[in-house]
Scaffold this motif. Sequence first.
Motif, PDB file in Angstrom:
ATOM      1  N   VAL A  20       0.472  -0.718  -0.313  1.00 19.95           N
ATOM      2  CA  VAL A  20       0.281   0.165   0.023  1.00 19.95           C
ATOM      3  C   VAL A  20       1.093   1.328  -0.069  1.00 19.95           C
ATOM      4  O   VAL A  20       0.473   2.103  -0.537  1.00 19.95           O
ATOM      5  CB  VAL A  20      -1.034   0.273   1.578  1.00 19.95           C
ATOM      6  N   ILE A  21       1.981   1.232   0.254  1.00 16.48           N
ATOM      7  CA  ILE A  21       2.425   2.322   0.446  1.00 16.48           C
ATOM      8  C   ILE A  21       3.045   2.998  -0.684  1.00 16.48           C
ATOM      9  O   ILE A  21       2.643   4.132  -1.248  1.00 16.48           O
ATOM     10  CB  ILE A  21       3.894   2.138   0.936  1.00 16.48           C
ATOM     11  N   ALA A  22       3.128   1.880  -2.158  1.00 15.77           N
ATOM     12  CA  ALA A  22       3.302   2.386  -2.877  1.00 15.77           C
ATOM     13  C   ALA A  22       2.186   3.574  -3.963  1.00 15.77           C
ATOM     14  O   ALA A  22       2.063   4.442  -4.421  1.00 15.77           O
ATOM     15  CB  ALA A  22       3.031   1.427  -4.078  1.00 15.77           C
ATOM     16  N   GLY A  23       0.913   3.034  -3.447  1.00 19.70           N
ATOM     17  CA  GLY A  23      -0.423   3.588  -3.230  1.00 19.70           C
ATOM     18  C   GLY A  23      -0.280   5.234  -2.434  1.00 19.70           C
ATOM     19  O   GLY A  23      -1.471   6.513  -3.140  1.00 19.70           O
ATOM     20  N   VAL A  24       0.110   5.387  -1.630  1.00 26.56           N
ATOM     21  CA  VAL A  24       0.417   7.078  -1.044  1.00 26.56           C
ATOM     22  C   VAL A  24       2.155   7.467  -0.883  1.00 26.56           C
ATOM     23  O   VAL A  24       2.050   8.370  -0.037  1.00 26.56           O
ATOM     24  CB  VAL A  24      -0.124   6.527   1.074  1.00 26.56           C
ATOM     25  N   LEU A  25       2.829   7.154  -1.787  1.00 29.46           N
ATOM     26  CA  LEU A  25       3.663   7.478  -1.584  1.00 29.46           C
ATOM     27  C   LEU A  25       4.109   8.718  -1.866  1.00 29.46           C
ATOM     28  O   LEU A  25       5.449   9.566  -1.068  1.00 29.46           O
ATOM     29  CB  LEU A  25       4.931   6.780  -2.094  1.00 29.46           C
ATOM     30  N   PRO A  26       3.717   9.543  -2.982  1.00 31.67           N
ATOM     31  CA  PRO A  26       3.702  11.566  -2.669  1.00 31.67           C
ATOM     32  C   PRO A  26       3.014  11.176  -0.995  1.00 31.67           C
ATOM     33  O   PRO A  26       4.325  12.499  -1.203  1.00 31.67           O
ATOM     34  CB  PRO A  26       2.943  11.154  -3.948  1.00 31.67           C
ATOM     35  N   GLU A  27       1.902  11.160  -0.363  1.00 34.41           N
ATOM     36  CA  GLU A  27       1.533  12.221   0.338  1.00 34.41           C
ATOM     37  C   GLU A  27       2.334  11.644   1.419  1.00 34.41           C
ATOM     38  O   GLU A  27       2.692  12.855   2.394  1.00 34.41           O
ATOM     39  CB  GLU A  27       0.797  11.687   1.071  1.00 34.41           C
ATOM     40  N   VAL A  28       2.835  10.373   1.571  1.00 32.29           N
ATOM     41  CA  VAL A  28       3.525  10.729   2.453  1.00 32.29           C
ATOM     42  C   VAL A  28       4.476  11.082   2.513  1.00 32.29           C
ATOM     43  O   VAL A  28       5.973  12.031   3.370  1.00 32.29           O
ATOM     44  CB  VAL A  28       4.269   8.671   2.439  1.00 32.29           C
ATOM     45  N   ALA A  29       5.953  10.756   1.425  1.00 29.88           N
ATOM     46  CA  ALA A  29       6.684  12.211   0.581  1.00 29.88           C
ATOM     47  C   ALA A  29       6.278  13.645   1.484  1.00 29.88           C
ATOM     48  O   ALA A  29       6.977  13.836   2.077  1.00 29.88           O
ATOM     49  CB  ALA A  29       7.410  12.083  -0.379  1.00 29.88           C
ATOM     50  N   GLN A  30       5.243  14.027   0.709  1.00 26.57           N
ATOM     51  CA  GLN A  30       4.792  16.241   1.189  1.00 26.57           C
ATOM     52  C   GLN A  30       5.268  15.577   2.484  1.00 26.57           C
ATOM     53  O   GLN A  30       5.869  16.122   3.596  1.00 26.57           O
ATOM     54  CB  GLN A  30       4.167  15.683   0.367  1.00 26.57           C
ATOM     55  N   GLY A  31       4.413  14.419   3.974  1.00 29.12           N
ATOM     56  CA  GLY A  31       3.694  14.663   4.415  1.00 29.12           C
ATOM     57  C   GLY A  31       5.457  14.243   6.042  1.00 29.12           C
ATOM     58  O   GLY A  31       5.480  15.431   6.716  1.00 29.12           O
ATOM     59  N   LEU A  32       6.211  13.799   5.356  1.00 30.88           N
ATOM     60  CA  LEU A  32       7.385  13.764   5.833  1.00 30.88           C
ATOM     61  C   LEU A  32       8.818  14.425   5.063  1.00 30.88           C
ATOM     62  O   LEU A  32      10.288  14.785   5.703  1.00 30.88           O
ATOM     63  CB  LEU A  32       7.861  12.286   5.781  1.00 30.88           C
ATOM     64  N   GLY A  33       8.645  15.932   4.611  1.00 34.10           N
ATOM     65  CA  GLY A  33       9.554  16.324   3.797  1.00 34.10           C
ATOM     66  C   GLY A  33      10.613  16.200   3.063  1.00 34.10           C
ATOM     67  O   GLY A  33      11.799  16.732   2.917  1.00 34.10           O
ATOM     68  N   VAL A  34      10.467  14.765   2.254  1.00 35.11           N
ATOM     69  CA  VAL A  34      10.898  14.354   1.619  1.00 35.11           C
ATOM     70  C   VAL A  34      10.885  14.094   0.045  1.00 35.11           C
ATOM     71  O   VAL A  34       9.841  14.384  -0.180  1.00 35.11           O
ATOM     72  CB  VAL A  34      12.088  13.121   1.814  1.00 35.11           C
ATOM     73  N   SER A  35      11.499  14.411  -0.864  1.00 35.32           N
ATOM     74  CA  SER A  35      11.945  13.833  -2.477  1.00 35.32           C
ATOM     75  C   SER A  35      10.387  12.625  -2.641  1.00 35.32           C
ATOM     76  O   SER A  35      10.730  11.334  -1.891  1.00 35.32           O
ATOM     77  CB  SER A  35      12.740  14.003  -2.734  1.00 35.32           C
ATOM     78  N   VAL A  36       9.728  12.563  -3.814  1.00 33.11           N
ATOM     79  CA  VAL A  36       9.122  11.033  -3.727  1.00 33.11           C
ATOM     80  C   VAL A  36      10.782  10.149  -4.488  1.00 33.11           C
ATOM     81  O   VAL A  36      10.181   8.735  -3.483  1.00 33.11           O
ATOM     82  CB  VAL A  36       7.835  11.361  -5.076  1.00 33.11           C
ATOM     83  N   PRO A  37      11.379  10.078  -5.356  1.00 25.58           N
ATOM     84  CA  PRO A  37      12.743   9.288  -4.994  1.00 25.58           C
ATOM     85  C   PRO A  37      12.480   9.080  -3.752  1.00 25.58           C
ATOM     86  O   PRO A  37      12.874   8.146  -3.270  1.00 25.58           O
ATOM     87  CB  PRO A  37      13.294  10.014  -5.820  1.00 25.58           C
ATOM     88  N   THR A  38      13.268   9.773  -2.747  1.00 24.60           N
ATOM     89  CA  THR A  38      13.916   9.057  -2.020  1.00 24.60           C
ATOM     90  C   THR A  38      12.819   8.457  -0.857  1.00 24.60           C
ATOM     91  O   THR A  38      13.172   7.415   0.131  1.00 24.60           O
ATOM     92  CB  THR A  38      14.148  10.649  -0.541  1.00 24.60           C
ATOM     93  N   ALA A  39      11.781   8.779  -0.954  1.00 23.38           N
ATOM     94  CA  ALA A  39      10.166   8.485  -0.222  1.00 23.38           C
ATOM     95  C   ALA A  39      10.581   6.727  -0.211  1.00 23.38           C
ATOM     96  O   ALA A  39      10.175   5.941   0.133  1.00 23.38           O
ATOM     97  CB  ALA A  39       9.102   8.884  -0.547  1.00 23.38           C
ATOM     98  N   GLY A  40      11.261   6.241  -1.693  1.00 19.00           N
ATOM     99  CA  GLY A  40      11.079   4.795  -2.622  1.00 19.00           C
ATOM    100  C   GLY A  40      12.075   4.105  -1.612  1.00 19.00           C
ATOM    101  O   GLY A  40      11.465   3.167  -1.608  1.00 19.00           O
ATOM    102  N   TYR A  41      12.769   4.739  -0.877  1.00 18.83           N
ATOM    103  CA  TYR A  41      13.114   3.632   0.316  1.00 18.83           C
ATOM    104  C   TYR A  41      12.625   3.503   1.005  1.00 18.83           C
ATOM    105  O   TYR A  41      12.628   2.207   1.443  1.00 18.83           O
ATOM    106  CB  TYR A  41      14.618   4.546   0.715  1.00 18.83           C
ATOM    107  N   LEU A  42      11.614   3.894   1.264  1.00 16.58           N
ATOM    108  CA  LEU A  42      10.286   3.092   1.960  1.00 16.58           C
ATOM    109  C   LEU A  42       9.811   1.592   1.861  1.00 16.58           C
ATOM    110  O   LEU A  42      10.103   0.655   1.831  1.00 16.58           O
ATOM    111  CB  LEU A  42       8.906   3.622   2.422  1.00 16.58           C
ATOM    112  N   VAL A  43      10.089   1.756   0.338  1.00 16.32           N
ATOM    113  CA  VAL A  43       9.627  -0.095  -0.442  1.00 16.32           C
ATOM    114  C   VAL A  43      10.800  -0.843  -0.417  1.00 16.32           C
ATOM    115  O   VAL A  43      11.123  -1.928  -0.409  1.00 16.32           O
ATOM    116  CB  VAL A  43       9.337   0.495  -1.750  1.00 16.32           C
TER     117      VAL A  43
END
Length: 393
Positions: A20-43
Amino acid sequence: MLPLIALFLAAFAFGTTEFVIAGVLPEVAQGLGVSVPTAGYLVSGYACGIAIGGPLLALATGKVSRKTLLIGLTIAFTLGQVACALAPDFTSMLLLRIATAVAHGCYFGVAMVVAVSLVREDQRGRAVAVILSGLTVSNIIGVPVGTAIGSLWGWRATFWVMGALGIIAIVAMLALLPRTAGAANRPAGLAREVRVLGRQQVWTSLMLMLMLMIGQFALFTYITPMLLEVTGLDESLIPLVLLLNGVGATIGVLVGGKLADWKLMPSLIVMLALQAVALGVIHLVSPYPVPMVVAIVIWGGLNFAIGAPIQTRILAWTADASNLASSLIPSGFNVGIALAASLGAAMLNAGYGYRSLPLAGALAMLVAVVVAAASQAWEWRSRATPPLPAAAE
């Protein structure tokens, strides 16, 4: 059957939180103050946690009661979802995801062993299929619902709901799993756990798993741009195609479980060959929308129909020392996914185009057919039989 439902619920929860993280990745990135590619490390971090931490935790907990361990892992999952919902920054979120992934990797290995211990020998494949169906159903229901919740109430709400799902799974296991679940599989020493991996039926099955993941994820990783750019589908139709693929996968995993109980190796060899054909067909029909969608659904069904016999075979041939081998099943899947995605990226960067991806998968499936046929011939010549669980020796 009720104990298997309890294991299915936890598998559904783990599968949903992974994908599910892939479906909310942009929102997670914005909420944690990082870029979407950086948030991709959560995957990728989650995949590494499964692949590396899962087997290590399985070895460390070999003497723990299987029911106690499964419940403990699901409690860890639940606490992890609550902590993710409260995560103040990206670093803490990443560490929490990795910790949850370690529990995930260990859970599926242990749950597979417990599932086959709860049924007759001729029902092992179906028991494995029930656990696997938790992953397929999580993609059909859990991921879309979790994504929708994130869109409506924010990404943190998605993790709160995952935590609630974990509580439901814990209650189900407390109520439905027998106290002696998995008791037939006594812990073996580390040397024996490693030694069983040398059985040709085990290491060839792990090879088949890697080939299967290349056949699946070299294409599936890039399925959306392929459908848009090669097939010419409208963007609004992509979720429907993926849903149909998930439905095909769910049907496939149940069929694969029955085939594993009927004629495991002959049916596996045939399905591997059919998968090579299906990928070749995808290459040929990719410019044509209707045949392409039909081919994608059949391909999705074959992917998961093949997975159940491979895992059943590993569990059967490591019954006397199953902790490490069973935990390598989810590890193998995640390593294979990473290799497949990297292979696909390398092919695209080399200029081969999206239509080349199913051909790479077809080649991997042909290699798998050769490996499976050679393994079966080797087994017939040696007249080997699967070992009994340690307590039954």
